[in-house]
Design a protein around this motif. Structure first.
Motif, PDB file in Angstrom:
ATOM      1  N   ARG A  50       0.830  -1.209   0.000  1.00 30.81           N
ATOM      2  CA  ARG A  50       0.000   0.000   0.000  1.00 30.81           C
ATOM      3  C   ARG A  50       0.862   1.256   0.000  1.00 30.81           C
ATOM      4  O   ARG A  50       0.622   2.174  -0.790  1.00 30.81           O
ATOM      5  CB  ARG A  50      -0.931   0.016   1.227  1.00 30.81           C
ATOM      6  N   SER A  53       2.703   1.511  -3.471  1.00 29.90           N
ATOM      7  CA  SER A  53       1.848   1.837  -4.614  1.00 29.90           C
ATOM      8  C   SER A  53       1.316   3.257  -4.560  1.00 29.90           C
ATOM      9  O   SER A  53       0.912   3.805  -5.587  1.00 29.90           O
ATOM     10  CB  SER A  53       0.668   0.853  -4.691  1.00 29.90           C
ATOM     11  N   THR A  54       1.324   3.856  -3.360  1.00 34.20           N
ATOM     12  CA  THR A  54       0.819   5.222  -3.223  1.00 34.20           C
ATOM     13  C   THR A  54       1.935   6.250  -3.058  1.00 34.20           C
ATOM     14  O   THR A  54       1.665   7.416  -2.794  1.00 34.20           O
ATOM     15  CB  THR A  54      -0.138   5.318  -2.015  1.00 34.20           C
ATOM     16  N   THR A  55       3.192   5.809  -3.198  1.00 27.80           N
ATOM     17  CA  THR A  55       4.342   6.704  -3.093  1.00 27.80           C
ATOM     18  C   THR A  55       4.902   6.959  -4.486  1.00 27.80           C
ATOM     19  O   THR A  55       5.052   6.019  -5.271  1.00 27.80           O
ATOM     20  CB  THR A  55       5.438   6.076  -2.209  1.00 27.80           C
ATOM     21  N   SER A 185       3.032   1.805  -8.582  1.00 29.86           N
ATOM     22  CA  SER A 185       3.191   3.255  -8.550  1.00 29.86           C
ATOM     23  C   SER A 185       3.641   3.779  -9.906  1.00 29.86           C
ATOM     24  O   SER A 185       3.112   4.781 -10.409  1.00 29.86           O
ATOM     25  CB  SER A 185       4.202   3.646  -7.467  1.00 29.86           C
ATOM     26  N   GLN A 188       0.848   3.499 -12.286  1.00 28.35           N
ATOM     27  CA  GLN A 188      -0.384   4.112 -11.775  1.00 28.35           C
ATOM     28  C   GLN A 188      -1.533   3.095 -11.806  1.00 28.35           C
ATOM     29  O   GLN A 188      -2.654   3.392 -12.222  1.00 28.35           O
ATOM     30  CB  GLN A 188      -0.734   5.367 -12.579  1.00 28.35           C
ATOM     31  N   SER A 190      -4.169   0.456 -10.016  1.00 25.77           N
ATOM     32  CA  SER A 190      -4.958   0.274  -8.804  1.00 25.77           C
ATOM     33  C   SER A 190      -5.581  -1.121  -8.803  1.00 25.77           C
ATOM     34  O   SER A 190      -6.042  -1.606  -9.844  1.00 25.77           O
ATOM     35  CB  SER A 190      -6.075   1.328  -8.707  1.00 25.77           C
ATOM     36  N   TRP A 200      -6.015  -3.597   2.017  1.00 25.78           N
ATOM     37  CA  TRP A 200      -5.974  -2.457   2.939  1.00 25.78           C
ATOM     38  C   TRP A 200      -6.331  -2.888   4.367  1.00 25.78           C
ATOM     39  O   TRP A 200      -5.779  -2.372   5.334  1.00 25.78           O
ATOM     40  CB  TRP A 200      -6.909  -1.362   2.448  1.00 25.78           C
TER      41      TRP A 200
END
Length: 320
Positions: A50, A53-55, A185, A188, A190, A200
């Motif tokens: 998580r 992938s979000t950094t 990441s 991009q 998801s 999550w």
């Protein structure tokens, strides 16, 4: 200082809760490997994926952070081995002691703690440091630990140990979770809604269960390896970890910035605080598997974990 203690207290309190639960047998010692397995193979990889992938991918490919931190790790390993090797502490024990002097508890404690203290921007450098420690520092120390066997095995023991250490890294789900997160990441990408919610949820469980497990592992190590030992066998290494390691990272990092290395001061702050964390608790399991003095390693980890409540909070106060 009080505000920082309010942030750090719950993290160390969960470690203490796990220690008490195992020490008083409210948590059976036989159940600890199950907790550790849940964290290692499910919750922590989900959290690292998580965060990864979000950094932004640029933060995950910061070679300045990796290079400076690796240099400091190698210096710590060499210094710890030179300072602790003697007639009783041979290569096996000295190398595993050097590993706890240079390997902070970044995965189980550092990721959630630094995110809480400094925000999500700190996650990129933290992930880079995890990769350096898991892939290089730990593999090097495992290989060095086999030097005691070198003469009897024709000089191949160290090479074989290095291969086994790299195989262990490949079997560890954390580097793969980081890699997949970095790829997500960069692309991009998801996850599908239901899958993402599942990942999550596991990620949310990582921090409390990991901290509780640290305490339980420390209690089990103390119970199973409580033979008498002079303070000089473990206190100096604990001081190296909590004081020398962060000071070394700060000094080398500041020198690198002055020499023109593109290292951000915020990233250096993250690196110093990671170095100020207590020793990684999983080194105790590794020492047991490699036949090292697990009682010594467990004492070092326990001392650094207890003392870090004050020393780490002090480091945060000075740097932020």
């Amino acid at each position: 200082m009080l505000q920082i203690l309010l942030v750090t207290f719950p993290f160390f309190a969960l470690v203490f809760a796990g220690f008490v639960a195992a020490h008083r047998r409210m948590l059976p010692l036989e159940a600890i490997p199950g907790l550790n397995g849940f964290v290692l193979f499910f919750a922590l990889p989900a959290m690292l994926y998580r965060f990864g992938s979000t950094t932004p991918i640029a933060q995950l490919l910061d070679f300045s952070v990796a290079g400076v931190y690796l240099m400091c790790a190698l210096i710590m390993v060499a210094f710890a081995i030179v300072m602790t090797t003697n007639s009783r502490i041979r290569w096996n024990d000295a190398s595993l002691g050097a590993l706890v002097a240079a390997f902070p508890n970044t995965g189980f404690m550092g990721v959630p703690l630094l995110a809480a203290l400094l925000g999500p921007r700190s996650v990129g450098p933290v992930i880079v440091l995890i990769v350096v420690d898991m892939v290089i520092t730990s593999s090097l120390c495992v290989a060095l630990s086999r030097l005691d066997e070198r003469e009897g095995h024709g000089g191949t023991a160290m090479f074989d140990a290095g291969k086994k250490a790299l195989k262990g890294v490949a079997a560890n789900p954390m580097p793969w979770a980081i890699l997949l997160g970095a790829l997500a990441s960069a692309a991009q990408f998801s996850l599908p809604g239901p899958v993402e919610k599942t990942v999550w949820l596991l990620a949310d469980a990582a921090s409390p269960v990991a901290l509780f497990t640290i305490g339980a592992v420390l209690a089990r190590s103390q119970i199973q390896s409580s033979h008498p030992m002079p303070l000089s066998d473990y206190v100096p290494v604990a001081l190296m970890k909590l004081l020398l390691h962060p000071l070394l990272v700060l000094t080398v990092g500041m020198a690198a910035i002055r020499l023109g290395v593109p290292l951000e001061r915020f990233a250096l702050t993250v690196m110093v605080l990671i170095a100020a964390l207590p020793s990684a608790s999983n080194v105790s399991l590794l020492a047991e598997r490699l036949g090292a003095d697990n009682g010594r390693i467990a004492r070092i980890i326990l001392v650094t974990t207890v003392a870090a409540f004050f020393t780490f909070s002090g480091a945060v106060t000075l740097l932020t």
